[in-house]
Structure formats: structure tokens, C-alpha cells
Motif scaffolding. Structure first.
Motif, PDB file in Angstrom:
ATOM      1  N   ASP A   1      77.469  30.465  33.695  1.00  0.00           N
ATOM      2  CA  ASP A   1      77.324  30.367  32.247  1.00  0.00           C
ATOM      3  C   ASP A   1      77.274  31.727  31.569  1.00  0.00           C
ATOM      4  O   ASP A   1      76.863  31.843  30.416  1.00  0.00           O
ATOM      5  CB  ASP A   1      76.073  29.554  31.883  1.00  0.00           C
ATOM      6  N   ARG A   2      77.690  32.781  32.290  1.00  0.00           N
ATOM      7  CA  ARG A   2      77.733  34.127  31.732  1.00  0.00           C
ATOM      8  C   ARG A   2      79.084  34.770  32.053  1.00  0.00           C
ATOM      9  O   ARG A   2      79.685  34.458  33.080  1.00  0.00           O
ATOM     10  CB  ARG A   2      76.632  35.010  32.343  1.00  0.00           C
ATOM     11  N   PRO A   3      79.559  35.657  31.189  1.00  0.00           N
ATOM     12  CA  PRO A   3      80.757  36.417  31.584  1.00  0.00           C
ATOM     13  C   PRO A   3      80.430  37.268  32.793  1.00  0.00           C
ATOM     14  O   PRO A   3      79.286  37.669  33.008  1.00  0.00           O
ATOM     15  CB  PRO A   3      81.051  37.270  30.342  1.00  0.00           C
ATOM     16  N   GLY A   4      81.437  37.542  33.600  1.00  0.00           N
ATOM     17  CA  GLY A   4      81.175  38.307  34.813  1.00  0.00           C
ATOM     18  C   GLY A   4      82.390  39.037  35.319  1.00  0.00           C
ATOM     19  O   GLY A   4      83.499  38.920  34.776  1.00  0.00           O
ATOM     20  N   ARG A   5      82.149  39.779  36.388  1.00  0.00           N
ATOM     21  CA  ARG A   5      83.188  40.590  37.029  1.00  0.00           C
ATOM     22  C   ARG A   5      83.158  40.299  38.513  1.00  0.00           C
ATOM     23  O   ARG A   5      82.098  40.275  39.125  1.00  0.00           O
ATOM     24  CB  ARG A   5      82.921  42.070  36.774  1.00  0.00           C
ATOM     25  N   GLU A   6      84.317  40.065  39.096  1.00  0.00           N
ATOM     26  CA  GLU A   6      84.407  39.800  40.520  1.00  0.00           C
ATOM     27  C   GLU A   6      85.300  40.836  41.178  1.00  0.00           C
ATOM     28  O   GLU A   6      86.315  41.274  40.602  1.00  0.00           O
ATOM     29  CB  GLU A   6      84.982  38.397  40.768  1.00  0.00           C
ATOM     30  N   VAL A   7      84.895  41.274  42.368  1.00  0.00           N
ATOM     31  CA  VAL A   7      85.716  42.160  43.181  1.00  0.00           C
ATOM     32  C   VAL A   7      86.338  41.317  44.280  1.00  0.00           C
ATOM     33  O   VAL A   7      85.650  40.852  45.197  1.00  0.00           O
ATOM     34  CB  VAL A   7      84.886  43.309  43.782  1.00  0.00           C
ATOM     35  N   VAL A   8      87.626  41.066  44.167  1.00  0.00           N
ATOM     36  CA  VAL A   8      88.355  40.235  45.124  1.00  0.00           C
ATOM     37  C   VAL A   8      88.827  41.133  46.266  1.00  0.00           C
ATOM     38  O   VAL A   8      89.541  42.107  46.042  1.00  0.00           O
ATOM     39  CB  VAL A   8      89.539  39.535  44.436  1.00  0.00           C
ATOM     40  N   GLN A   9      88.424  40.792  47.476  1.00  0.00           N
ATOM     41  CA  GLN A   9      88.683  41.643  48.635  1.00  0.00           C
ATOM     42  C   GLN A   9      89.588  40.920  49.639  1.00  0.00           C
ATOM     43  O   GLN A   9      89.383  39.731  49.922  1.00  0.00           O
ATOM     44  CB  GLN A   9      87.352  42.007  49.300  1.00  0.00           C
ATOM     45  N   VAL A  10      90.560  41.635  50.160  1.00  0.00           N
ATOM     46  CA  VAL A  10      91.472  41.093  51.167  1.00  0.00           C
ATOM     47  C   VAL A  10      91.268  41.865  52.473  1.00  0.00           C
ATOM     48  O   VAL A  10      91.304  43.101  52.483  1.00  0.00           O
ATOM     49  CB  VAL A  10      92.945  41.187  50.711  1.00  0.00           C
ATOM     50  N   TYR A  11      91.037  41.123  53.543  1.00  0.00           N
ATOM     51  CA  TYR A  11      90.828  41.715  54.869  1.00  0.00           C
ATOM     52  C   TYR A  11      91.953  41.266  55.796  1.00  0.00           C
ATOM     53  O   TYR A  11      92.427  40.124  55.733  1.00  0.00           O
ATOM     54  CB  TYR A  11      89.472  41.288  55.441  1.00  0.00           C
ATOM     55  N   ALA A  12      92.372  42.197  56.650  1.00  0.00           N
ATOM     56  CA  ALA A  12      93.418  41.905  57.637  1.00  0.00           C
ATOM     57  C   ALA A  12      92.807  41.865  59.024  1.00  0.00           C
ATOM     58  O   ALA A  12      91.778  42.490  59.297  1.00  0.00           O
ATOM     59  CB  ALA A  12      94.513  42.974  57.580  1.00  0.00           C
ATOM     60  N   SER A  13      93.453  41.104  59.906  1.00  0.00           N
ATOM     61  CA  SER A  13      93.067  41.077  61.316  1.00  0.00           C
ATOM     62  C   SER A  13      94.301  40.712  62.123  1.00  0.00           C
ATOM     63  O   SER A  13      95.317  40.282  61.569  1.00  0.00           O
ATOM     64  CB  SER A  13      91.937  40.070  61.568  1.00  0.00           C
TER      65      SER A  13
END
Length: 852
Positions: free
Chosen positions: A762-774
């Protein structure tokens, strides 16, 4: 006239003179080619300039771990532009930053000065930092090349690193910052790597210059160069500091003897002139244009930069765009950057953010609450114009309608602090600020007969005269002693410890009586940083009644002690009365019990985190853990704010309502903290390094017989098998997120991973989208998973946005030792996407497939 022509006009002696510093902070001018004096200065949390004390204050931005915790390249680039403006304001041409050594071990003493344990995150943040600085026409210096990842025996140890680990981890950020960031200078480290000290190491020529095509200046770390021919032939360009050193006449002789080719000297001079052209220190008005487009002083994007003499205005200098950095703008940018790096790692029951309307009484407790800890120790130290403590920031934010109480809780320092207002006052008893400034002490410069040469009002109790930065009215040849003259005023009755720190002879006179006359010395083999920042101390107890004042004079005789230092360093110290730890904890508990919420600010200080030594424990100093537990038992709404530049153990993490990691966040600390705690802004940070669960289980920082073996290979941080309390990439924010399925578009060079993310809170926000390789079932030994790319998105409540993460081919390449090149193992690499390196937060995305 091009650079080649300029070099040809100089004699061998003139050329060699340019290759050693003129003094501690500058390079020699050479009028014959239009070269003016070029000034360098330490960073990375501010631009110090040539004076290392409060006489020349510096905007204090968040330290590198805090900047990396933003995972925000745009924000870090903006901080770089601010630092460039600061450099211009202070007459600095080249900033000795950023530091991109890795968080190999949380015990590393300079951990706070480095970005991350991950080479990709370090590289991306480093490129942004460099671009910001150099867009203002100020050179950046990426350091310390290479494997300077700990401090113990840093000037002599030999780091033994296998070639693949060296390439994939420790050299990787340097390679990206040289290639993509187009950095203008590199600093060679003190240590050796695989048998050769870095100022003589083949990596300088074979990798940095020849393989990567670096066209800037390679300078030594200060006092790191110990040879003439070996260092000169290893592609080191500049010996710092000067004017003495192993080159000079010895290098001239070596060239004439044929041991060092004169063509190598010419190449070094070309690089220094190229750097000078880029920062505006080479007079191009006299047709001294450089020999390539980049040599004429272009920024990272190829745009011309303003000459160094460009007009400046406001609080800081004006970058080439003409924008002015007023005091208000600097404060706003530092404040926002600090909050963007705060990492919320626990928030049970949504205790944060606090609702100001529901607050009646707030207890702000802990040793780091009343004094803002904004910096680590060492060459990263600057003197900000002000700092806002957590206590002051919260008091200002909640206003008069909320009672804010305070107790120190425990004493977490072992050294006697530097004297400061309100206890420190001018000799006439006037308080800081009554003379239109923060003056609270006088420094008197004395000749051998005790006559006063000059009197200088000062704003605190710490004094540094690096390279003799004395007032112009003081003739250095007549200066024999320095006297600090002040009043100590008691705010409460008790015993005050008054003393001094430094090297050499100290005499302390209290109320007209000499209480000690001692010679303070360093132990054998001590680091130069210890002499400047943690010198030996002596104190004397003085009982005072409340309101009583006592005159203090500290006399420091100059002499042989200064010979080993770049200038005198002196502190007037004061420990004010306080109860025992038990008494202070009980007082804190009582305040917490009566409060609506308890905010406990714990952390480290420059005694624990500094250049020059490594940590021996990850525990919070003193009885801070006990303080937290007892406060939490008294008030279930206990919020712990951790004010440290590097990880510390949090054995009580599940006993408190919330834990917020704030790093060393710069001069606006308290205001940024209030913004986050009261929900005015979101804590935007994600962990740039794993937060440890326990002592041990980490890479060693202590050399054995002079050798530091990197036996763990690439298995540092989240790439290893060590269990973490909070994983790399973790951070909660004030909202929640839902990930949709990911799509991948791939070619031979890059892949784009796109995923829809929805703000479900219910609040504006910021997300850090992370991609991992294996690479399951790989034929090559690899880490379980590694960061391949990341992107940030902002969304309103209920909004769905697309996050696109670029994954470069290099993210899945390995160093083929036998072939001596980068290679990709044919087949499919698995990709996972989510909010941290923890497998529980990740979902699988389509993989990447390569035929070769």
C-alpha cells in the motif's frame, strides 16, 4: 603541437622530474610545455584537499558500502558529479578514488571503503562513480591494483592468487572500469601478487597497459615504490609522494646506462601530460593540443570538459554543465543518497515506518546516537562542515510535540575522544559560534624562545599540518612548538579526563600547573596511518564541579617525531564523566520502558574500522549486544539501527522488532535516518555483501611468513558455502512485490531478461531485480550461483512495471588458463531471478545457450 612534440622539447632531467611528485599532494609544473601544478586528493567519501582538518571542510558523502547498497548507478553517478564539483572548489585535479578491492573477508579493516563482495556489482557502481567524477573534468583513480583486500602487513605481504580467481574476481572490476569507465588513473597497491610487488608487477604492463589498452597514469600508492629500474620497467608512471624517492637522479643514471629505455620514460611523460590535458592542467591556449581526441580532455562520453580554471559558485564548484552546488543542494543529495543505501533487514509486525501521530515519547539510546559516525578511519577521512547525529535528526523531525529522551547505554570506545563543544571553549570562555563561527580553541605558533609567531582560532580539538600546512604568517624555519590554548567547561560534576594524542614531546598545563611532560612514540613497525589517526595518548584526571571551567594549554615541541610523518598531528582529548556500563544500561532500560518506541543506535567507530589494520572480531565493541537485549526485553517495539561500515554480528536479531543497517552514511545521517524511520522515504538499500552469522568461516586476513594465500579461490561471500545471517542482495523496503514469468532475448554478446513485477503493498516502493547465473553439471569448477545482472524499478501501490536486466556475455565466461583468454563453456546456463542471492527468493527464468 601534439604530446609527442611536447615530450621532445624536454631534457631527460626535465622528463624524469615529472615522474615523481613535487610534494605530498601535487605533481611538478613544467612551464616549458605549459604544464601547471596538478593536485591530487584522497577520497572516496569526500574530497579532502591539501589541508587535512576543519580549516578546509569537505562535503561528506556516504561511504562506498553505503553507495553500493543503493544498487543505483544513476544515483552514484550523481554523487560522482558532486565530488567533481567539490574537487574544483578545493583546487583538486585528480581524486584518489574509487577503491574497488573486494570484500574478500568481513574482517578487512578497509571493508567500508570498498563497494562489494561481488565483482559485477563493484564494477557497475565503480563505472558510475568514475563517470560522475570525470564528467566534471576531474580525474578518478581506481585503486588499489590489485589484491589489496586486507590491511595486515599490507606494505609487504605477497598475495598468492590462482590465475583464474585473479581474473574472474579481483581484476574484473578494474577491467570494466578501465574499458567501459575510461578511468584516467590507476593506483598500484603496496602488496605483492604472486611473487612481485605491485609497483614492479608484470600485471602493470602485460595486462593493464598492453591487454586492456589503458592510456592513463599508473601511480604508486604513497611510499610504495622501493626500486628504480624494476619499477620503471614495469610500466609504473608516477612515484608518490615526492620530492624524494627511488627515481630522480637514479633514474636518469639508469637511462643513460641503458638499464631503462628512454622511450619508456617518454611514454610515462606522455601519460602524465595526457592526464593534465584531460583535467585542464595543460595550457592548450598555446597550441599544446594532444595527439588524440581523448588526449584533448574529453569526458567519458567524449564531450569536451571545462578547463580547471572554470568559475565556481556557491558551496562547491560548478561542473561543466554550469549547474551550481549550493549548500542546500549538497545536503539534499547526500541525505537522499544515505537513505537510498539504508538496508532494512528485519521488520516484524510492520513496526516501521513509525506513525508520528501515534508517538508521545521516543527513547533514542546507544553509543552511536548522540555522535554521528559518518566515516571510517584512514585516508578516507574528511572534515565535514557539520554532521547530523541520529539524536538530533529525530528530535528535529518529530518536533516539540514528542519527547525524545537519550542515554548512551554503554561506552563503546577505548581511546579518549577528541575534545569538542560544548565542553571545549575559547580561552576567554566564549562558546563555539559566538564569534560567528565554530571556534572553540586557539592554536599558537611559537619560536624557540617561546615568542608567539601567530595565533589561529580553530573549530575543534584535532589538528593536522600535512606537508606543513601552517598559516602564511608562520615562518617554518622559526617554528619550534605548537600550543593549543582553550577552556574546558563542565556541564555536570565529575572527573574529566583531559589529555593529548600525537608523537613527540607533549606538555599539558591545567589551571597553570604542568600535569605531565612526556614523549609519545609509536611501536616499532607501526603503519604511518597509526601515527596520523590513532597516535599514542596520555590523559590526566581533573575533578570539576557543574559549570566550572578550567584553562588548558597543550604544548607540542616539534622535532624528530615529525621526520617520519608528512607533518605534525596533534589532538586535545577529553573524556566527559559517565557512569559504569551497568549504570548506563539500567538508565537506558528505564527510558525504553517508558517510551512508545526505543531506537537503539549501535555500531563501530574508527578504532574498529580503519585503514592500517584488520579487525580481529566481528562483534560490536563493548557491551552493546547486552544493551540491545535488555532494552528489547523492556520494550517490544525496539528498533536497532546499526551504524557500521562493514558487517557486525547481530546475535539478538530475532529478539527485536526491526533492524536497519545504515553504514557510514555521510554528514546528513540523522536527517536521512529520521526520513526513513518516519516513512517519509523508503529504505532503498540491498546488501552489497553477505552479513555473517558467526565468527570465523571467512577468508584469512593474516599472512603467514609474509604470504597471504587466497586458498578459498572464488568462494568468497555468497559464492562460498558459509551460511549467512542475511544474504547478499537482501533488503525489505516498506512494500511487497510479486514477480511474473521472465522472458529472455539473447544474441552472442548480450541477453535481455525482462520480468513484470507488481507492487502488492500500500506504499510506493523500489525493487532491485537481480539475475543470477549457474551451470548445473558443469565440466568446470564454479560457484553455486553468481550475479549476472540487475535493474531497479519504482512502482506505485498496485502498479505493475517491466524490469529489464542486461546480462553480458562476460557474465557467463570463464578464464581459460591454458589458452590465456576468456571462454564460454558450450551449452546452457541456468538463470534465476528474484530479490536476493538466497535460493528461496529466486524463480527460474529461461536459460542462456551458447555453441562456443
Amino acid at each position: 603541437m601534439n604530446l609527442e612534440s611536447l615530450v621532445a622539447t624536454l631534457s631527460l632531467e626535465q622528463k624524469v622530474r615529472l615522474l615523481t611528485g613535487a610534494d605530498f599532494w601535487s605533481l611538478h609544473p613544467e612551464p616549458a610545455v605549459g604544464l601547471r601544478r596538478l593536485v591530487v586528493s584522497d577520497g572516496p567519501a569526500g574530497v579532502r584537499g591539501e589541508i587535512w582538518d576543519e580549516r578546509d571542510t569537505s562535503a561528506n558523502v556516504p561511504s562506498p558500502t553505503a553507495l553500493a547498497a543503493t544498487w543505483d548507478e544513476t544515483r552514484v553517478e550523481a554523487i560522482g558529479r558532486l565530488l567533481a564539483a567539490e574537487a574544483r572548489r578545493k583546487g583538486v585535479d585528480v581524486l584518489l578514488a574509487p577503491t574497488v578491492n573486494l570484500h574478500r573477508s568481513p574482517y578487512g579493516g578497509r571493508h567500508f571503503e570498498c563497494f562489494s563482495e561481488d565483482p559485477l556489482l563493484t564494477a557497475r557502481i565503480g563505472v558510475a562513480y568514475v563517470r560522475g567524477v570525470q564528467s566534471g573534468g576531474v580525474g578518478a583513480t581506481v585503486k588499489h591494483f590489485v589484491a589489496n583486500d586486507s590491511e595486515t602487513q599490507r606494505m609487504s605481504l605477497d598475495a598468492r592468487v590462482d590465475e583464474r580467481t585473479l581474473r574472474e574476481l579481483y581484476l574484473a572490476p578494474f577491467e570494466t572500469i578501465v574499458g567501459e569507465g575510461e578511468v584516467w588513473a590507476v593506483m598500484a597497491a603496496y602488496n605483492g601478487v604472486n611473487g612481485a610487488t605491485m609497483t614492479e608487477n608484470p600485471l602493470l604492463r602485460d595486462v593493464l597497459r598492453d591487454e586492456w589498452g589503458f592510456d592513463g597514469v599508473v601511480m604508486s600508492d604513497w611510499f610504495a615504490t622501493s626500486s628504480t629500474e624494476a619499477a620503471a620497467n614495469a610500466a609504473l608512471d608516477l612515484v608518490m609522494p615526492g620530492p624524494s624517492g627511488p627515481w630522480g637522479a637514479a633514474l636518469v643514471a639508469s637511462v643513460r646506462a641503458g638499464a631503462v629505455p628512454e622511450a619508456e620514460v617518454d611514454e610515462k611523460v606522455r601519460r602524465i601530460l595526457r592526464l593534465a590535458a584531460r583535467v585542464g592542467a595543460l595550457d592548450t591556449a598555446s597550441d599544446t593540443a594532444s595527439d588524440t581526441a581523448s588526449d584533448t580532455g574529453t569526458g567519458a562520453g567524449g564531450s569536451p570538459v571545462a578547463p580547471h580554471s572554470a568559475q565556481v559558485s556557491g558551496f562547491a564548484g560548478a561542473p561543466r554543465s554550469g549547474e551550481a552546488y549550493t549548500e542546500e543542494r549538497v545536503a539534499a543529495e547526500v541525505r537522499a543518497a544515505a537513505a537510498a543505501g539504508f538496508v532494512l533487514v528485519r521488520n516484524e509486525g510492520g513496526v516501521l515506518p513509525l506513525d508520528p501521530a501515534g508517538l508521545r515519547r521516543v527513547a533514542v539510546l546507544g553509543p552511536n546516537a548522540e555522535v554521528a559516525r559518518t566515516l571510517g578511519g584512514g585516508s578516507a577521512t574528511v572534515f565535514p562542515p557539520y554532521t547530523v547525529s541520529p539524536l538530533d535528526g529525530l528530535r528535529a523531525a518529530v518536533g516539540d510535540g514528542v519527547e525524545v529522551t537519550h542515554a548512551i547505554g554503554v561506552v563503546a570506545h577505548t581511546r579518549t575522544p577528541i575534545a569538542r563543544a560544548p565542553w571545549l571553549a575559547l580561552p576567554d570562555g566564549s562558546a563555539a559560534g559566538t564569534h560567528g563561527s565554530g571556534h572553540c580553541a586557539e592554536v599558537r605558533y611559537l619560536d624557540s624562545a617561546g615568542s608567539v609567531l601567530a595565533v589561529e582560532p580553530r573549530d575543534g580539538g584535532a589538528f593536522n599540518w600535512v606537508m606543513g600546512s601552517f598559516p602564511e604568517a608562520v615562518p617554518r624555519e622559526r617554528l619550534a612548538a605548537i600550543e593549543v590554548h582553550a577552556m574546558i567547561r563542565a556541564t555536570e560534576a565529575g572527573t574529566y579526563l583531559i589529555g593529548s594524542s600525537g608523537l613527540g614531546r607533549h606538555r599539558l598545563i591545567v589551571a597553570g600547573q604542568e600535569v605531565y611532560d612526556v614523549v609519545l612514540t609509536l611501536p616499532p613497525g607501526a603503519d604511518i596511518v597509526e601515527g596520523m589517526l590513532t597516535p599514542p595518548q596520555r590523559t590526566h584526571p581533573v575533578p570539576l564541579a557543574a559549570g566550572e571551567s578550567v584553562e588548558v594549554r597543550l604544548v607540542h615541541d616539534l622535532g624528530r617525531a615529525e621526520a617520519m610523518m608528512p607533518g605534525p598531528t596533534l589532538q586535545l582529548n577529553l573524556e566527559t564523566p559517565h557512569g559504569t556500563d551497568e549504570e548506563e544500561i539500567e538508565r537506558a532500560v528505564a527510558l525504553a520502558r517508558d517510551a512508545d518506541v526505543a531506537v537503539v543506535v549501535v555500531g563501530t567507530n574508527e578504532e574498529v574500522e580503519s585503514e592500517g589494520f584488520d579487525r580481529t572480531s566481528l562483534a560490536l565493541p563493548g557491551r552493546q549486544d547486552e544493551l540491545v537485549r535488555r532494552v528489547a526485553a523492556a520494550n517490544p517495539r525496539t528498533i536497532v539501527v546499526v551504524n557500521s561500515g562493514a558487517p557486525v554480528l547481530l546475535p539478538w536479531h530475532d529478539e527485536v522488532a526491526a533492524v536497519l543497517l545504515t553504514w557510514f552514511p555521510g554528514q546528513e545521517y540523522g536527517n536521512a535516518l529520521a526520513d526513513v524511520l518516519l516513512g517519509r522515504v523508503e529504505p532503498g538499500g540491498r546488501l552489497p555483501t553477505s552479513w555473517p552469522l558467526r565468527e570465523g568461516d571467512h577468508a584469512a586476513t593474516q599472512p603467514v611468513d609474509g604470504v597471504l594465500a587466497y586458498d578459498e579461490g572464488p568462494a568468497i561471500g555468497y559464492r562460498g558455502e558459509v551460511e549467512a545471517l542475511f544474504p547478499f542482495g537482501h533488503g525489505l523496503g516498506y512494500t511487497s512485490w510479486e514477480y511474473g514469468p521472465a522472458m529472455v532475448r539473447q544474441d552472442e554478446a548480450t541477453a535481455e531478461v525482462t520480468v513484470l513485477v507488481r507492487n502488492t503493498g500500500d506504499r510506493p516502493g523500489r525493487e532491485v531485480v537481480q539475475v543470477y547465473a549457474s551451470r548445473p553439471h558443469s565440466a568446470i569448477e564454479r560457484s553455486p550461483r553468481w550475479l549476472a545482472g540487475f535493474a531497479t524499478v519504482d512502482a506505485a501501490p498496485g502498479e505493475e512495471v517491466a524490469a529489464t536486466v542486461t546480462v553480458r556475455r562476460r557474465a557467463v565466461e570463464h578464464w581459460d588458463v591454458a589458452a590465456g583468454r576468456w571462454a564460454v563453456e558450450p551449452g546452457t546456463f541456468r538463470l534465476e531471478i528474484g530479490s536476493s542471492s538466497d535460493a528461496k527468493t529466486l524463480s527460474e527464468a529461461p536459460g542462456l545457450t551458447f555453441d562456443h
